[in-house]
Design a protein around this motif. Structure first.
Motif, PDB file in Angstrom:
ATOM      1  N   GLY A  61      24.505  63.100  30.206  1.00  0.00           N
ATOM      2  CA  GLY A  61      25.356  61.927  30.360  1.00  0.00           C
ATOM      3  C   GLY A  61      24.677  60.791  31.105  1.00  0.00           C
ATOM      4  O   GLY A  61      23.720  60.989  31.838  1.00  0.00           O
ATOM      5  N   VAL A  62      25.181  59.597  30.883  1.00  0.00           N
ATOM      6  CA  VAL A  62      24.676  58.385  31.522  1.00  0.00           C
ATOM      7  C   VAL A  62      25.744  57.905  32.500  1.00  0.00           C
ATOM      8  O   VAL A  62      26.890  57.684  32.111  1.00  0.00           O
ATOM      9  CB  VAL A  62      24.385  57.289  30.471  1.00  0.00           C
ATOM     10  N   THR A  63      25.368  57.748  33.768  1.00  0.00           N
ATOM     11  CA  THR A  63      26.357  57.426  34.798  1.00  0.00           C
ATOM     12  C   THR A  63      26.672  55.945  34.899  1.00  0.00           C
ATOM     13  O   THR A  63      27.739  55.579  35.369  1.00  0.00           O
ATOM     14  CB  THR A  63      25.901  57.918  36.183  1.00  0.00           C
ATOM     15  N   ASN A  64      25.731  55.075  34.485  1.00  0.00           N
ATOM     16  CA  ASN A  64      26.033  53.649  34.539  1.00  0.00           C
ATOM     17  C   ASN A  64      25.371  52.919  33.386  1.00  0.00           C
ATOM     18  O   ASN A  64      24.420  53.405  32.791  1.00  0.00           O
ATOM     19  CB  ASN A  64      25.656  53.044  35.897  1.00  0.00           C
ATOM     20  N   VAL A  65      25.911  51.761  33.078  1.00  0.00           N
ATOM     21  CA  VAL A  65      25.527  50.996  31.894  1.00  0.00           C
ATOM     22  C   VAL A  65      25.138  49.593  32.320  1.00  0.00           C
ATOM     23  O   VAL A  65      25.925  48.904  32.986  1.00  0.00           O
ATOM     24  CB  VAL A  65      26.708  50.919  30.900  1.00  0.00           C
ATOM     25  N   ARG A  66      23.955  49.164  31.963  1.00  0.00           N
ATOM     26  CA  ARG A  66      23.514  47.808  32.297  1.00  0.00           C
ATOM     27  C   ARG A  66      23.419  46.942  31.043  1.00  0.00           C
ATOM     28  O   ARG A  66      23.868  45.818  31.016  1.00  0.00           O
ATOM     29  CB  ARG A  66      22.156  47.884  33.007  1.00  0.00           C
ATOM     30  N   ASN A  67      22.807  47.481  29.992  1.00  0.00           N
ATOM     31  CA  ASN A  67      22.525  46.698  28.793  1.00  0.00           C
ATOM     32  C   ASN A  67      23.693  46.754  27.816  1.00  0.00           C
ATOM     33  O   ASN A  67      23.710  47.567  26.901  1.00  0.00           O
ATOM     34  CB  ASN A  67      21.238  47.197  28.136  1.00  0.00           C
ATOM     35  N   THR A  68      24.656  45.867  27.978  1.00  0.00           N
ATOM     36  CA  THR A  68      25.828  45.861  27.100  1.00  0.00           C
ATOM     37  C   THR A  68      25.515  45.305  25.711  1.00  0.00           C
ATOM     38  O   THR A  68      26.362  45.380  24.827  1.00  0.00           O
ATOM     39  CB  THR A  68      26.987  45.076  27.738  1.00  0.00           C
ATOM     40  N   ALA A  69      24.313  44.776  25.506  1.00  0.00           N
ATOM     41  CA  ALA A  69      23.920  44.320  24.170  1.00  0.00           C
ATOM     42  C   ALA A  69      23.425  45.471  23.303  1.00  0.00           C
ATOM     43  O   ALA A  69      23.296  45.321  22.088  1.00  0.00           O
ATOM     44  CB  ALA A  69      22.834  43.248  24.277  1.00  0.00           C
ATOM     45  N   SER A  70      23.189  46.634  23.892  1.00  0.00           N
ATOM     46  CA  SER A  70      22.705  47.787  23.142  1.00  0.00           C
ATOM     47  C   SER A  70      23.752  48.247  22.135  1.00  0.00           C
ATOM     48  O   SER A  70      24.933  48.381  22.463  1.00  0.00           O
ATOM     49  CB  SER A  70      22.404  48.939  24.111  1.00  0.00           C
ATOM     50  N   PRO A  71      23.331  48.529  20.886  1.00  0.00           N
ATOM     51  CA  PRO A  71      24.288  49.035  19.898  1.00  0.00           C
ATOM     52  C   PRO A  71      24.985  50.320  20.355  1.00  0.00           C
ATOM     53  O   PRO A  71      26.128  50.570  19.990  1.00  0.00           O
ATOM     54  CB  PRO A  71      23.434  49.296  18.654  1.00  0.00           C
ATOM     55  N   HIS A  72      24.294  51.124  21.162  1.00  0.00           N
ATOM     56  CA  HIS A  72      24.905  52.369  21.656  1.00  0.00           C
ATOM     57  C   HIS A  72      26.154  52.076  22.485  1.00  0.00           C
ATOM     58  O   HIS A  72      27.152  52.788  22.374  1.00  0.00           O
ATOM     59  CB  HIS A  72      23.892  53.156  22.487  1.00  0.00           C
ATOM     60  N   TRP A  73      26.140  51.041  23.307  1.00  0.00           N
ATOM     61  CA  TRP A  73      27.274  50.742  24.194  1.00  0.00           C
ATOM     62  C   TRP A  73      28.302  49.809  23.552  1.00  0.00           C
ATOM     63  O   TRP A  73      29.471  49.855  23.906  1.00  0.00           O
ATOM     64  CB  TRP A  73      26.782  50.130  25.508  1.00  0.00           C
ATOM     65  N   ARG A  74      27.868  48.959  22.629  1.00  0.00           N
ATOM     66  CA  ARG A  74      28.784  47.947  22.059  1.00  0.00           C
ATOM     67  C   ARG A  74      30.052  48.561  21.481  1.00  0.00           C
ATOM     68  O   ARG A  74      31.128  47.984  21.579  1.00  0.00           O
ATOM     69  CB  ARG A  74      28.073  47.130  20.982  1.00  0.00           C
TER      70      ARG A  74
END
Length: 193
Positions: A58-71
């Motif tokens: 798992g990933v605890t925090n997200v910085r790159n909100t432009a990433s297709p994975h997070w969008r």
């Protein structure tokens, strides 16, 4: 705290204490007809490109909100607030954690994203599990956090209008909240508050 929205608490009798990655934590999230306080496991699914085995810690925090994975999880339906009284940043090898709390003890929430019913292999000994997961956004650090962690700090929301914006606005508006707290908002503490 949430402007008269219908609010349900599904957490039961929450015990006080610290929360660490891969543990359950309280989150405020959307439910049919309102908001609920629920428990979710800290750590969103990792991007497949970084996984070396079937195990996903798992990933605890997200910085790159432009990433297709997070969008795919940035819409209001997947946004949550993670209540906190203090948070820690590691100080380096053998020096423990530096704790931070609000200078005025005001309510604080991490700006989070969540997904429900995600099946993955978090720990080999447990086998596959299906969990509600969350992580929070990070941004550049403010003056209090920068000496301890010069690259990032959690996105922390302290105003009711920001809580509402994070939970309801389109991401082009809500995404503007991905910024550090103003300098002087946090105080350093020796232990969790």
């Amino acid at each position: 705290m949430f402007g008269g929205s219908a609010f349900t608490d599904t957490t039961g009798n929450l015990q006080p204490g610290s929360v660490w990655p891969d543990q359950l934590a309280p989150v405020v999230r959307h439910t049919d007809g309102g908001l609920e306080l629920a428990r979710a496991r800290w750590g969103m699914p990792s991007p497949p490109s970084v996984l070396k085995t079937a195990r996903d810690p798992g990933v605890t925090n997200v910085r790159n909100t432009a990433s297709p994975h997070w969008r795919r999880w940035l819409g209001p339906a997947h946004r949550c607030l993670v209540p906190l009284t203090s948070f820690a940043e590691p100080q380096g090898a053998g020096r423990g954690n530096q704790w931070f709390a609000h200078a005025d003890d005001a309510p604080m929430f991490f700006a989070g994203i969540e997904v429900r019913g995600w099946t993955s292999l978090r720990k080999v000994k447990d086998g596959e599990t299906t969990d509600d997961l969350f992580a929070f956004l990070t941004t550049e650090p403010n003056a209090e956090v920068r000496p301890v962690h010069p690259r990032a700090m959690p996105v922390i929301l302290t105003r009711p209008e920001d809580w509402n914006t994070w939970l309801t606005a389109p991401f082009d508006i809500a995404g503007m909240l991905q910024r550090p707290l103003p300098d002087g908002t946090l105080r350093l503490t020796e232990a969790p508050v």
